[in-house]
Write an enzyme that holds these catalytic residues in place. Sequence first.
Site, PDB file in Angstrom:
ATOM      1  N   ASN A 127      61.927 -79.064  25.405  1.00  0.00           N
ATOM      2  CA  ASN A 127      60.543 -78.999  25.868  1.00  0.00           C
ATOM      3  C   ASN A 127      60.180 -80.200  26.731  1.00  0.00           C
ATOM      4  OD1 ASN A 127      59.641 -76.529  24.884  1.00  0.00           O
ATOM      5  ND2 ASN A 127      59.043 -77.364  22.898  1.00  0.00           N
ATOM      6  N   ASP A 136      60.231 -71.719  25.544  1.00  0.00           N
ATOM      7  CA  ASP A 136      59.960 -70.345  25.078  1.00  0.00           C
ATOM      8  C   ASP A 136      61.139 -69.421  25.378  1.00  0.00           C
ATOM      9  OD1 ASP A 136      57.493 -71.109  24.151  1.00  0.00           O
ATOM     10  OD2 ASP A 136      56.359 -70.261  25.832  1.00  0.00           O
ATOM     11  N   GLU A 162      60.275 -73.859  16.227  1.00  0.00           N
ATOM     12  CA  GLU A 162      61.666 -73.529  16.550  1.00  0.00           C
ATOM     13  C   GLU A 162      62.461 -73.185  15.295  1.00  0.00           C
ATOM     14  OE1 GLU A 162      61.635 -78.086  16.118  1.00  0.00           O
ATOM     15  OE2 GLU A 162      60.273 -76.498  16.719  1.00  0.00           O
TER      16      GLU A 162
END
Length: 246
Positions: A127, A136, A162
């Site tokens: 991220n 994503d 996650e």
Amino acid sequence: MDAVAAPPDLFDAEHRALLAARTAYAQGEQAGAQACHQALGLLLSSYERLLRETRRLVRRSDRAELEMTQLNQRLQELAGELEYRATHDPLTGVLNRAAIIERVNRHFMCQGLALIVLDIDHFKRINDSFGHPVGDSVILGVVRCLKAVAPASAYIGRVGGEEFTVLLPQHDCTGATLVAEQVRRAIEAHAFGLPDASRITASLGVSWQPCGGRFDEAYGMADEALYAAKRSGRNQVVRAPDPVTA
């Protein structure tokens, strides 16, 4: 207080035609041909009007019934959509945390089951380096791997950003560990298409509880095994100790 006026009779004309026909019939030959003819003509016109109104009302009733059927169908569809949204993760389409907890506890009422807890390794780096849309896409890729490997009897749930849980009702801990290893290898081999072409791995913990267990216990044991896998270098499966039975 003024009297409330009675509503008009919608069939007043038909009622008067019927009375005239009855009068002519009761009088017989004394009624005369002209009176009988008029009474019959009035009765025929009233009957025709009744037929027209009946057909119109039948058509209206059919339309109303069709509209009600369509409305009920739409309400059922909306109820299904609301139930789906209440039990599924909006990004991945797998079960959400509340739904997976409910299913685990429901299965524990009549049988033992195994639980896999999976966490994507170094997901924060993904991220931070490439942004949340890439993150994503990685999550969706992991779900594809889970669906490709998990048996038909399994339930897949997303319990955190996650982190995923796989419920295996028909597996003991040994069988669930084999499934977890298949998942680990599938994720390791999957091409996620990251900008730096790096690979994605996951750490997994496995637990089993007999009938009468609870989600918190099963999840806690699998979670401890998961973090043992993290501490041991990640990208591996660790099996929790078998529960102590009296």
